[in-house]
Design an enzyme around this catalytic site. Structure first.
Site, short mmCIF file in Angstrom:
data_model
loop_
_atom_site.label_atom_id
_atom_site.label_comp_id
_atom_site.label_asym_id
_atom_site.label_seq_id
_atom_site.Cartn_x
_atom_site.Cartn_y
_atom_site.Cartn_z
N SER A 96 0.83 -1.19 0.00
CA SER A 96 0.00 0.00 0.00
C SER A 96 0.88 1.26 0.00
O SER A 96 1.66 1.45 -0.93
CB SER A 96 -0.96 -0.04 1.18
OG SER A 96 -1.97 0.95 1.05
N ASP A 124 -10.02 -4.94 -4.44
CA ASP A 124 -9.43 -3.92 -3.57
C ASP A 124 -10.29 -2.66 -3.63
O ASP A 124 -10.43 -2.04 -4.69
CB ASP A 124 -8.00 -3.62 -4.03
CG ASP A 124 -7.22 -2.78 -3.05
OD1 ASP A 124 -7.82 -1.93 -2.37
OD2 ASP A 124 -5.98 -2.96 -2.98
N HIS A 163 -7.78 -5.41 -0.28
CA HIS A 163 -6.61 -4.59 -0.03
C HIS A 163 -5.65 -5.23 0.98
O HIS A 163 -4.45 -5.01 0.90
CB HIS A 163 -7.04 -3.20 0.45
CG HIS A 163 -5.92 -2.21 0.50
ND1 HIS A 163 -5.26 -1.78 -0.64
CD2 HIS A 163 -5.32 -1.56 1.54
CE1 HIS A 163 -4.32 -0.92 -0.30
NE2 HIS A 163 -4.33 -0.76 1.01
#
Length: 246
Positions: free
Chosen positions: A98, A194, A224
């Site tokens: 991320s 996601d 995610h």
């Protein structure tokens, strides 16, 4: 218990370093995440089983490191990561999740001589500009500039406090606007389910970056967190592939 290093800026960064052969694997976590997360701990145990050096750490304002989260920004966390990488010698393989994907791209740009390979997991490059600022209403933008911060809802607990400094500092560290050479094996991993980072971001990153050995893997139904058993196994296999191709 973690160990601590002090950065040149005086921040105390908590870390766990597993000794082993190189290239050392460096895990870079996400926004408001800490090094006790599922992926970081799984990869540490996996690396130990492989006899490979592994480092996980908390950015300042995260986990066990010093500082308040709301005082931090992308540039601070980049410098924290650079200080942490100083704990190991020789080439490294960066594994960025991320926001850590964005940080890893900044590291690759700042110290290409140290990077032997790169794996990103739901990478979120430039998210302060392309997601937070772009998605803010006129009223939120005005409040951010006047009050210095706003609160945004989060699916992961308390609202995110977003500061004006985070947005403005983010603009100084964008990676999708200028050439982004990645002259080493690169693997981008992205889930199709996601809700935080759209697949379009992964496709844009693949199209924008420049490298002779880059691949994007889309995992149908992965979210995610990218932390179920099959996703974790894929991350480990991907790191193995990058190391073999370096």
């Amino acid at each position: 218990m973690p160990k601590f290093l002090t950065t040149p800026e005086g921040r105390k960064i908590a870390y766990h370093l597993t000794d082993g052969t190189g290239p050392a694997i460096i895990f870079l976590g996400g926004f408001k995440s800490d090094m006790g997360g599922t992926k970081a701990v799984f990869l540490e145990n996996w690396a130990r089983g492989q006899g490979r050096a592994f480092l996980r750490f908390d950015y300042s304002g995260h986990g066990d490191s010093s500082g308040a989260f709301t005082d931090g920004a992308i540039g601070d966390w980049l410098r924290d990561a650079q200080a942490a990488i100083g704990l190991v010698a020789g080439p490294v393989v960066l594994v960025g999740s991320s926001m850590g994907g964005w940080i890893s791209l900044l590291l690759a740009r700042a110290m290409p001589d140290r990077v032997a390979g790169l794996v990103t997991i739901a990478a979120a490059p430039d998210f302060t500009e392309d997601s937070m600022w772009a998605g803010a209403s006129d009223a939120q933008r005005a409040a951010l500039m006047t009050d210095g911060q706003i609160a945004l809802p989060s699916d992961y607990g308390d609202p995110y406090i977003i500061t004006r400094r985070l947005i403005e500092d983010g603009r100084d560290h964008l990676v999708l606007r200028d050439p982004l050479p990645l002259p080493f094996p690169v693997r981008f991993l992205q889930g199709t389910a996601d809700k935080d980072v759209d697949m379009a971001v992964a496709l844009r990153l693949l199209d924008h970056a420049q490298g002779a050995d880059m691949r994007l893997t889309l995992v149908d139904g992965a979210d995610h967190r990218f932390s179920d058993d099959s996703c974790l196994a894929l991350i480990a296999d991907t790191i193995t592939d990058v190391i073999a191709r370096r």
